[in-house]
Enzyme design. Structure first.
Site, PDB file in Angstrom:
ATOM      1  CE  LYS A  79      -2.050   2.926   2.073  1.00 26.81           C
ATOM      2  NZ  LYS A  79      -1.771   4.344   1.765  1.00 26.81           N
TER       3      LYS A  79
ATOM      4  CD  GLU B 270      12.345   0.262   8.931  1.00 20.84           C
ATOM      5  OE1 GLU B 270      12.237   0.966   7.918  1.00 20.84           O
ATOM      6  OE2 GLU B 270      13.069  -0.743   8.992  1.00 20.84           O
TER       7      GLU B 270
ATOM      8  CB  CYS C 239      12.774   8.766   8.819  1.00 20.60           C
ATOM      9  SG  CYS C 239      13.882   7.568   8.066  1.00 20.60           S
TER      10      CYS C 239
ATOM     11  CD  GLU D 155       8.870  12.826  12.164  1.00 24.09           C
ATOM     12  OE1 GLU D 155       7.730  12.364  12.280  1.00 24.09           O
ATOM     13  OE2 GLU D 155       9.817  12.207  11.648  1.00 24.09           O
TER      14      GLU D 155
HETATM   15  P1  NAD Z   1       1.897   8.297   7.660  1.00 28.18           P
HETATM   16  O1  NAD Z   1       1.985   7.539   8.918  1.00 28.18           O
HETATM   17  O2  NAD Z   1       0.948   9.429   7.568  1.00 28.18           O
HETATM   18  O3  NAD Z   1       1.517   7.321   6.456  1.00 28.18           O
HETATM   19  C1  NAD Z   1       2.289   6.180   6.164  1.00 28.18           C
HETATM   20  C2  NAD Z   1       1.404   5.165   5.462  1.00 28.18           C
HETATM   21  O4  NAD Z   1       0.431   4.688   6.384  1.00 28.18           O
HETATM   22  C3  NAD Z   1       0.636   5.725   4.271  1.00 28.18           C
HETATM   23  O5  NAD Z   1       0.637   4.771   3.238  1.00 28.18           O
HETATM   24  C4  NAD Z   1      -0.757   5.914   4.830  1.00 28.18           C
HETATM   25  O6  NAD Z   1      -1.779   5.871   3.876  1.00 28.18           O
HETATM   26  C5  NAD Z   1      -0.850   4.718   5.763  1.00 28.18           C
HETATM   27  N1  NAD Z   1      -1.864   4.828   6.811  1.00 28.18           N
HETATM   28  C6  NAD Z   1      -2.285   5.937   7.446  1.00 28.18           C
HETATM   29  N2  NAD Z   1      -3.238   5.618   8.357  1.00 28.18           N
HETATM   30  C7  NAD Z   1      -3.400   4.268   8.291  1.00 28.18           C
HETATM   31  C8  NAD Z   1      -4.251   3.337   8.960  1.00 28.18           C
HETATM   32  N3  NAD Z   1      -5.117   3.732   9.894  1.00 28.18           N
HETATM   33  N4  NAD Z   1      -4.150   2.032   8.627  1.00 28.18           N
HETATM   34  C9  NAD Z   1      -3.287   1.623   7.686  1.00 28.18           C
HETATM   35  N5  NAD Z   1      -2.478   2.463   7.006  1.00 28.18           N
HETATM   36  C10 NAD Z   1      -2.523   3.765   7.304  1.00 28.18           C
HETATM   37  O7  NAD Z   1       3.385   8.772   7.330  1.00 28.18           O
HETATM   38  P2  NAD Z   1       3.858   9.677   6.124  1.00 28.18           P
HETATM   39  O8  NAD Z   1       3.391  11.070   6.357  1.00 28.18           O
HETATM   40  O9  NAD Z   1       3.521   9.003   4.838  1.00 28.18           O
HETATM   41  O10 NAD Z   1       5.452   9.600   6.268  1.00 28.18           O
HETATM   42  C11 NAD Z   1       6.190  10.469   7.091  1.00 28.18           C
HETATM   43  C12 NAD Z   1       6.542   9.785   8.396  1.00 28.18           C
HETATM   44  O11 NAD Z   1       7.280   8.597   8.120  1.00 28.18           O
HETATM   45  C13 NAD Z   1       7.436  10.604   9.301  1.00 28.18           C
HETATM   46  O12 NAD Z   1       6.988  10.484  10.622  1.00 28.18           O
HETATM   47  C14 NAD Z   1       8.801   9.932   9.160  1.00 28.18           C
HETATM   48  O13 NAD Z   1       9.672  10.090  10.251  1.00 28.18           O
HETATM   49  C15 NAD Z   1       8.401   8.516   8.989  1.00 28.18           C
HETATM   50  N6  NAD Z   1       9.446   7.722   8.352  1.00 28.18           N
HETATM   51  C16 NAD Z   1      10.145   6.836   9.125  1.00 28.18           C
HETATM   52  C17 NAD Z   1      11.171   6.087   8.559  1.00 28.18           C
HETATM   53  C18 NAD Z   1      11.974   5.117   9.379  1.00 28.18           C
HETATM   54  O14 NAD Z   1      12.715   4.350   8.789  1.00 28.18           O
HETATM   55  N7  NAD Z   1      11.862   5.109  10.692  1.00 28.18           N
HETATM   56  C19 NAD Z   1      11.457   6.242   7.204  1.00 28.18           C
HETATM   57  C20 NAD Z   1      10.717   7.158   6.452  1.00 28.18           C
HETATM   58  C21 NAD Z   1       9.704   7.891   7.039  1.00 28.18           C
END
Ligand code: NAD
Length: 513
Positions: free
Chosen positions: A205, A281, A315, A417
């Site tokens: 997804k 992550e 991240c 963040e």
């Molecule tokens: P997000 O959590 O908003 O979304 C991530 C994914 O989760 C998307 O595909 C979204 O559609 C899905 N999602 C959202 N709600 C959901 C639910 N209830 N059930 C299932 N899926 C759901 O994150 P984002 O804005 O896309 O990405 C930015 C974040 O990602 C930042 O916090 C960043 O630090 C983190 N990040 C972490 C790493 C790591 O390796 N630790 C790497 C990259 C990004």
């Protein structure tokens, strides 16, 4: 109005196309789901917009997967486990996946254009990081799974004979992969690579903001002969959409997620139904610690990268900088000069090293923090707003590289963040003091330490409550090493053999001899 060669949208019945060719990938006007080796729309007729962050132009429509499409994708993935995929030897499977790498590299420019259309990032950045790593993520794990053995022990039994035990790794089954938008192909294949190398099947997804490269990878899978149903993609949002339907699906055997911490918590709850393993992550609020004995120029160069690379949407990026007081003023001045020297520009501008944020929504979030910083009493060293961009670019998701000083450690922009191109710089006087400040955060993903004192480097790195400590570097990734976050930045470690722990079930066979 769709920009470029629009093809319209809004199909009311689910359709399947055997022609899996996706036209010019950067110019794809309809982004479909990829289920059981075919590109399909949906039963609901629901589509959502795909916009280019450079000028916020509408460039495509994405078919949102509803429950029927998620059910079909999971069913295809489950069936594929028992099909030809499940019958391949490890070496045969890995050879096929190595062909995926070759095909991504052969279509490098298509992937590059697709990634740029979704993210607006500079082409030279995506061509050095996103696409090569997107391909390498398969190769590292085909090498790992072929070469890592399991343990074997012999023991004496009560009757004076012996028994031998040995470990066997088997795939977990259907893996759900939930992805963010900041490094779309790279972070998706970081999960799909090991999952497939270990013999699982996947349902991906992608983020609603960046669907293109995951869709394009479906073409690659078909081209190299990955069996139908092994790799599936469902598009959509989280709650009440593809994300929630997928994570709740009882036939999903394990869930792996990259994204915000609060989303990870929701996914962990979904995984509890059926006691399914989860790898998370999540977010970060990473510190850089700059000691007075550092190589100053390298510390500036490294901190400019760690704060501003990918417009701050990494991240592992730095949002808190602590600088030892004797070099504080000099450091702030040099970082300001570096930030103001960044070349903001469109992806194909070879001089540009700073692109837009990913979306209007994210631009609003980052700008809201720029406002909060001022309300909290920050001194704005540079930036703090939106750059002047010419013509249509003025509609894009641009923000200025921004640096603050003068805030107390309790300030929201120091605690929360932001995920934008910004940092706060604070002075410190002693090692213990800076360790306490740097660790005083709910996140624990990464840090960068700048010092030429080797003992201090080891001491501080080991005391940091983070998954990764870099010393005199940042973002150097050996893919064999454990990757993941401490505290609220993650659960589990992936990378090298650590990924095998998540993507396989390690069984013990005990034989009385
Ligand atoms: P997000 O959590 O908003 O979304 C991530 C994914 O989760 C998307 O595909 C979204 O559609 C899905 N999602 C959202 N709600 C959901 C639910 N209830 N059930 C299932 N899926 C759901 O994150 P984002 O804005 O896309 O990405 C930015 C974040 O990602 C930042 O916090 C960043 O630090 C983190 N990040 C972490 C790493 C790591 O390796 N630790 C790497 C990259 C990004």
């Amino acid at each position: 109005m769709l920009k470029g060669r629009a093809k319209g949208h809004g199909t009311r019945t689910a359709t399947t196309t055997n022609d899996t060719s996706l036209e010019d990938p950067s110019n794809m006007k309809e982004i479909k789901n990829f289920i059981n080796g075919e590109y399909v729309t949906n039963a609901s007729g629901k589509t959502y917009e795909n916009r280019n962050p450079v000028d916020n132009a509408l460039i495509g429509m994405v078919y949102e997967a509803g429950k029927p499409e998620v059910d079909a994708a999971v069913a295809a993935a489950k069936a594929a486990l028992k099909g030809p995929w499940g019958k391949l030897s490890v070496v045969e499977r890995c050879n096929l996946l190595d062909e995926v790498v070759n095909e991504i590299n052969r279509r490098f420019d298509d992937f590059l254009q697709a990634e740029i259309a979704d993210t607006g990032k500079p082409a030279h950045l995506a061509s050095h990081i996103d696409i090569p790593r997107g391909a390498a993520n398969f190769k590292i794990f085909t090498d790992t799974i072929k070469n890592v053995s399991t343990e074997s022990f012999e023991m004496r039994t009560p009757d004076g004979k012996t028994a031998r035990s040995y470990g066997v790794r088997t795939p977990r089954g259907v893996i759900a992969i939930i992805c963010p938008w900041n490094l779309p192909l790279l972070l998706m294949t970081w999960k799909a690579g090991p999952a497939l190398a270990c013999g699982n099947t996947v349902v991906v997804k992608p983020s609603e903001d960046t669907p293109r490269t995951a869709a394009l990878l479906g073409e690659v899978m078909n081209k190299v002969g990955i069996p139908k149903g092994v790799y599936n993609v469902v598009n959509g949002f989280g709650a009440n959409s593809a994300g929630a339907f997928l994570t709740a699906h009882p036939d999903v055997d394990a869930l792996t997620f990259t994204g915000e911490t609060r989303t990870g918590e929701v996914i962990m709850k979904a995984a509890a139904n059926g006691s399914r393993p989860v790898s998370l992550e999540m977010g970060g609020k990473n510190a850089a610690i700059v000691f007075a004995d550092c190589d100053f120029d390298k510390a500036i160069e490294g901190t400019l990268r760690s704060v501003f690379l990918n417009c701050g949407q990494v991240c592992l990026g730095t949002e808190r900088v602590y600088v030892e007081r004797p070099i504080f003023d000099k450091f702030v001045a040099a970082l300001k000069a570096g930030a103001e020297g960044m070349k903001i520009g469109v992806p194909d501008d070879p001089a540009a090293n700073f692109g837009p944020l990913v979306s209007k929504k994210h631009q609003e979030k980052v700008l809201s923090y720029y406002k909060v910083a001022v309300e909290e009493g920050a001194t704005v060293i540079t930036g703090g707003g939106v750059p002047d961009m010419p013509g249509e670019l003025a509609e894009g998701c641009w923000v200025q590289p921004t640096i603050w000083t003068g805030l107390p450690e309790t300030a929201r922009v120091i605690k929360e963040e932001i995920f934008g191109p910004c940092c706060h710089i604070a002075p410190f006087d002693a090692e213990d003091e800076v360790l306490e400040k740097a660790n005083d955060n709910k996140y624990g993903l990464a840090c960068a330490i700048w010092t030429q004192d080797v003992s201090r480097a080891h001491r501080v790195a080991q005391k940091m409550e983070v998954g990764i400590s870099w010393v005199n570097s940042w973002f150097l990734r050996d893919l064999r090493t454990p990757f993941g976050g401490s505290k609220q930045s993650g659960i589990g470690r992936e990378g090298g053999v650590h990924s095998l722990e998540f993507y396989t079930d390690l069984k013990n066979v005990c034989i009385k001899l």
